[in-house]
Design a protein around this motif. Sequence first.
Motif, PDB file in Angstrom:
ATOM      1  N   ASP A 206       0.951  -1.282   0.059  1.00 45.74           N
ATOM      2  CA  ASP A 206       0.012  -0.162  -0.066  1.00 45.74           C
ATOM      3  C   ASP A 206       0.867   1.231  -0.074  1.00 45.74           C
ATOM      4  OD1 ASP A 206      -0.959   1.613   2.907  1.00 45.74           O
ATOM      5  OD2 ASP A 206       0.679   0.230   2.927  1.00 45.74           O
ATOM      6  N   ARG A 242      -1.116  -0.279  -4.115  1.00 45.06           N
ATOM      7  CA  ARG A 242      -2.597   0.024  -3.884  1.00 45.06           C
ATOM      8  C   ARG A 242      -2.830   0.914  -2.720  1.00 45.06           C
ATOM      9  NH1 ARG A 242      -3.982  -5.509  -6.019  1.00 45.06           N
ATOM     10  NH2 ARG A 242      -6.356  -4.931  -5.396  1.00 45.06           N
ATOM     11  N   SER A 243      -4.183   1.284  -2.810  1.00 43.87           N
ATOM     12  CA  SER A 243      -4.727   2.234  -1.460  1.00 43.87           C
ATOM     13  C   SER A 243      -4.562   1.192  -0.257  1.00 43.87           C
ATOM     14  CB  SER A 243      -6.021   2.730  -2.019  1.00 43.87           C
ATOM     15  OG  SER A 243      -7.058   1.595  -1.443  1.00 43.87           O
ATOM     16  N   SER A 244      -4.759   1.959   0.853  1.00 45.18           N
ATOM     17  CA  SER A 244      -4.647   1.332   2.138  1.00 45.18           C
ATOM     18  C   SER A 244      -5.974   0.490   2.562  1.00 45.18           C
ATOM     19  CB  SER A 244      -4.464   2.475   3.262  1.00 45.18           C
ATOM     20  OG  SER A 244      -3.426   2.949   2.896  1.00 45.18           O
ATOM     21  N   TYR A 248      -7.575  -6.734  -1.854  1.00 42.45           N
ATOM     22  CA  TYR A 248      -6.163  -7.094  -2.427  1.00 42.45           C
ATOM     23  C   TYR A 248      -6.443  -8.561  -3.101  1.00 42.45           C
ATOM     24  CZ  TYR A 248      -5.221  -3.337   0.422  1.00 42.45           C
ATOM     25  OH  TYR A 248      -4.999  -2.012   1.116  1.00 42.45           O
TER      26      TYR A 248
END
Length: 563
Positions: A206, A242-244, A248
């Motif tokens: 992330d 990726r975002s937090s 996933y």
Amino acid sequence: MNSRMAASSSRVMLGPLVAAIDQGTSSTRFLVFNAKTAELLSHHQVEINQSFPKEGWVEEDPKEILQSVYECMERTCEKLTQLNIDISNIKAIGVTNQRETTLVWDKETGEPLYNAIVWLDLRTQSTVERLINKTPGRNKNHLKHKTGLPISTYFSAVKLRWLMDNVDEVAEAVLTHRAMFGTVDSWLIWCLTGVLGKSGGVHCTDVTNASRTMLFNIHTLDWDPELCNYFDIPMEILPKVRSSSEIYGLMKSGSLSGIPISGCLGDQSAALVGQMCFQEGQAKNTYGTGCFLLRNTGAKPVMSDHGLLTTVAYKLGRDKPACYALEGSVAIAGAVVRWLKDNLGIIQTSTELEKLAASVGTSYGCYFVPAFSGLYAPYWEPSARGIICGLTQFTNKSHLAFAALEAVCFQTREILDAMNQDSGIPLTQLQVDGGMTSNRLLMQLQADILCIPVVKPSMPETTALGAAMAAGAAEGVSVWSLRPEDLSEVTSEKFEPQINPEESEFRYARWKKAVQRAMNWETTEPISNGNGETSIFSSVPLGFYILGSMLMLIGAKYIAGHK
């Protein structure tokens, strides 16, 4: 059939639950929270072994880390079942982790190619000095405009460079396109979403973990080709950023198979989220192996003029904006307790430290600078080493215990001062969390040394809570609301300063003096004599040896001449 119905009817109805993997430097934990009330329902913890193959080296076994995660998950599920809580109510899992710790593994076999090099590790000091010497004006902040970070042993890029230069298996795997790099979050997500890691594993990280590598551009929020080129690291080995807070992948094995992993935050960012520091200007300090003070600076990265780092605080959704923070990082906090226990043997358990220190209530003029891994913020001085000074015949182990606790507080004072100078708005109180906050003497000392109140939540597991919040709030899960009006009220305890500011300032000034004594202790690059040549006296032990030998020869000649 009837017994099964009876069992199911006696189950506790709690609504959706969210779990968090909290993989720290000294232990792994798995915790399960109620998504509506944020109540911690159950957890399990396993200690992690650290190895120190050479002075300044710190390693951990990636397989042991993974195994500890599985063990914590299974034990927690057993505990929940014993409490009549249905584990099928767990709707998502978040991951939070020790940051910067560097791993490389083979994507075809799933095998780690070397131990994990822990964030505290100092083996890259000569690499760092060489890189700084190459920059215009020998500037350790040469890459800061992109990374928010100084060139330091702390961050992943130099550790990865060391692995590529010194471990044949890593160099070969990079050449044959089999190598995968990741911080601990990437390793865990890749293993947990694949079949023993070999097939279908998701290789991602992330933004918060990526922002600690020195390869990530905190403005574009992606890997930076120029930075990768600077460290000569191929971009193909890096995980996807990726975002937090998004799904996933799904768990592939164990009791929680099929459950989405949907939150990922570096441990300090997770604590910021868990402390609900969503407003610009809010801050928290976490007392773990190290000590980390983060202040939310909102949607724009703020560069520090006082030795702090600029880091990504969180990005809670694919389409949500990134939030940034200023961070003061201290390498040794809880680690000093472990050192007093394992290396000196003056305590058997961590809880003994508080009793020992409380028995004297003062360090009696003894100051302890635990610069085992150099000094981090605000100095960024890798050549510093630990020092205990102000000793007298009166000093005993209780004074040393007190000085160790004071050291944690003084280091926090240094980064708080830097943060107040950078922001121009002094903090009026400090929100705290982490394992060491259970030490009430430490919390009182901290309030005394900062001259502001210290506020500790009654539920100290804010790092895991932050990861659970990110996972539960993810699109496609949506069982945890992060809207301000929906966030549960946090009960807390407040420690007010109890000594006068003059005494606090006097002790702090003495601490600063001790820090100066710890500086420039260990350098790996030979010192030039000014003409570009290296002097034999640049090595102090060698210099003493040669001078001593010369004096002995002169003395022997003098004595012989007077016989």
